[in-house]
Design a protein around this motif. Structure first.
Motif, PDB file in Angstrom:
ATOM      1  N   ALA A  62       5.512  10.931  -1.249  1.00 58.55           N
ATOM      2  CA  ALA A  62       5.394   9.671  -1.674  1.00 58.55           C
ATOM      3  C   ALA A  62       6.418   8.807  -0.909  1.00 58.55           C
ATOM      4  O   ALA A  62       7.510   9.334  -0.636  1.00 58.55           O
TER       5      ALA A  62
ATOM      6  N   ASN B 236      -1.677   2.866  -6.143  1.00 63.55           N
ATOM      7  CA  ASN B 236      -0.858   3.466  -5.242  1.00 63.55           C
ATOM      8  C   ASN B 236      -0.025   4.675  -5.650  1.00 63.55           C
ATOM      9  O   ASN B 236       0.769   5.377  -4.881  1.00 63.55           O
ATOM     10  N   THR B 237      -0.414   5.101  -6.932  1.00 62.82           N
ATOM     11  CA  THR B 237       0.480   5.947  -7.606  1.00 62.82           C
ATOM     12  C   THR B 237      -0.227   7.460  -7.032  1.00 62.82           C
ATOM     13  O   THR B 237      -1.394   7.794  -7.211  1.00 62.82           O
ATOM     14  N   VAL B 238       0.614   8.280  -6.700  1.00 57.90           N
ATOM     15  CA  VAL B 238       0.320   9.790  -6.070  1.00 57.90           C
ATOM     16  C   VAL B 238       0.104  10.553  -7.541  1.00 57.90           C
ATOM     17  O   VAL B 238      -0.820  11.370  -7.790  1.00 57.90           O
TER      18      VAL B 238
ATOM     19  N   ASP C 268       0.909  -1.104   0.061  1.00 59.82           N
ATOM     20  CA  ASP C 268      -0.031  -0.252   0.051  1.00 59.82           C
ATOM     21  C   ASP C 268       0.750   1.483   0.118  1.00 59.82           C
ATOM     22  O   ASP C 268       0.491   2.429   0.275  1.00 59.82           O
TER      23      ASP C 268
ATOM     24  N   SER D 213       2.864   4.584  -1.102  1.00 57.17           N
ATOM     25  CA  SER D 213       2.609   5.404  -2.381  1.00 57.17           C
ATOM     26  C   SER D 213       3.723   5.621  -3.278  1.00 57.17           C
ATOM     27  O   SER D 213       5.013   5.817  -2.872  1.00 57.17           O
TER      28      SER D 213
END
Length: 332
Positions: free
Chosen positions: A215, A195-197, A156, A158
């Motif tokens: 992140a 999970n990509t900012v 999980d 980032s």
């Protein structure tokens, strides 16, 4: 006359070219990427060093990243002012060649002690540095770092990474996922998307956001911690070591097919391979030197990784399809 030998310095090369009438003072236009020309990048020092021996002006024109650089060259075509193209990589070489953007460098590469692992024999491109893509984390923020690409996608944590349409690290990640997951790449991208900012246009923006704490991980290079250790005396940033292996990137330079200053451009390529210049590039561009006789601080030795091999020709043929897989997956 074979004047391009390791025994001949760049100063001597310039003198011979001037004597033969093939080199005249003027402006050498080098197209590259923005981090190379930044105040902390190698560009400013290389400009000073080259101008001291060339009786010329070295002028940099920068794009956001290597892919953006190639796109710009393609758009400009025969209207380009570029004499030298610096900052493409091995994966972009087939496309640049196919588009007719470069010409033969005319150098005898055996005259430089290039690393045997590179096995470099290309007649149009020379390597000037190389590295390995990796996800970087802050050891004070990440207690249990991931040790594989699969672990990252299953976590999980980032993540920040770069757009593969405009960035060579972004394309590196695309090749990485494709090599590891193959027909399951769409699923891998969707898992990463959770999970990509954000996906940035280039490396500088993504890394800057990461340093601001936005992140857990950022896509960069195994040499990135060397910068923090040697410049900032900080060891908090660490490069991951993935069980599947890492994608290597060899950055290259070439003479533009439309250059009107070929002899000077050739001299600049030879200059890039000089030992002192290689050391400057390594410690300002934060990559590894392509010569095997350049001594660097120990932290650079920690940057080596096991490599996942990806065919540049295959990547060139499949690039549009792989980009479409990425776009479709992350847009869901």
């Amino acid at each position: 006359m074979n004047y391009l030998t390791s025994a001949v310095s760049v100063v001597s090369l310039m003198a011979l070219l001037l004597f033969s009438g093939t080199l005249s003072a003027g402006t050498l236009n080098v197209y590259t990427y923005s981090s190379f020309t930044s105040s902390w990048g190698p560009g400013p020092e290389l400009k000073t060093r080259f101008e001291a021996v060339c009786d010329c002006e070295l002028r940099f024109t920068s794009s956001d990243d290597g892919v953006s650089l190639l796109n710009r060259l393609q758009l400009e075509g025969d209207r380009t002012r570029a004499d030298v193209v610096l900052g493409l990589d091995t994966m972009l070489m087939p496309q640049a060649r196919r588009l007719g953007l470069v010409q033969s460098h005319g150098l005898i590469l055996e005259d430089w002690p290039l690393k045997a692992s590179l096995d470099w024999q290309d007649a149009q491109f020379i390597p000037f540095d190389y590295g390995y893509f990796a996800f970087i984390y802050n050891r004070h923020q990440v207690d249990d770092p991931v040790d594989s690409l699969e672990a990252l996608l299953s976590s999980d944590a980032s993540v920040l990474y770069q757009d593969p349409r405009t960035s060579t690290p972004g394309q590196g990640l695309m090749h990485w996922i494709q090599a590891v997951y193959g027909d399951r790449s769409a699923d891998a991208w969707q898992r990463l998307a959770r999970n990509t900012v954000t996906v940035t246009k280039g490396w500088s923006e993504a890394y800057g956001m990461f340093l601001q704490g936005e992140a857990d991980y950022v896509l960069s290079y195994t040499t990135s911690p060397a910068y923090h250790q040697l410049v900032e005396s900080s060891d908090v940033y660490v490069a991951t070591r993935f069980a599947e292996g890492h994608i290597a990137q060899v950055e290259v330079a070439a003479i533009s097919a439309y250059s009107q200053n070929v002899a000077l451009a050739q001299a600049f390529l030879a200059f890039l391979l000089e030992a002192e210049v290689q050391a400057v590039i390594a410690q300002h561009n934060w990559m590894l030197p392509v010569r095997d006789d350049v001594t660097l601080p120990e932290v650079f030795q920690q940057a080596e990784r096991d490599v996942i091999q990806v065919s540049a020709d295959l990547a060139d043929r499949q690039r549009r399809e792989w980009l479409q897989v990425w776009r479709s997956a992350v847009s869901r």
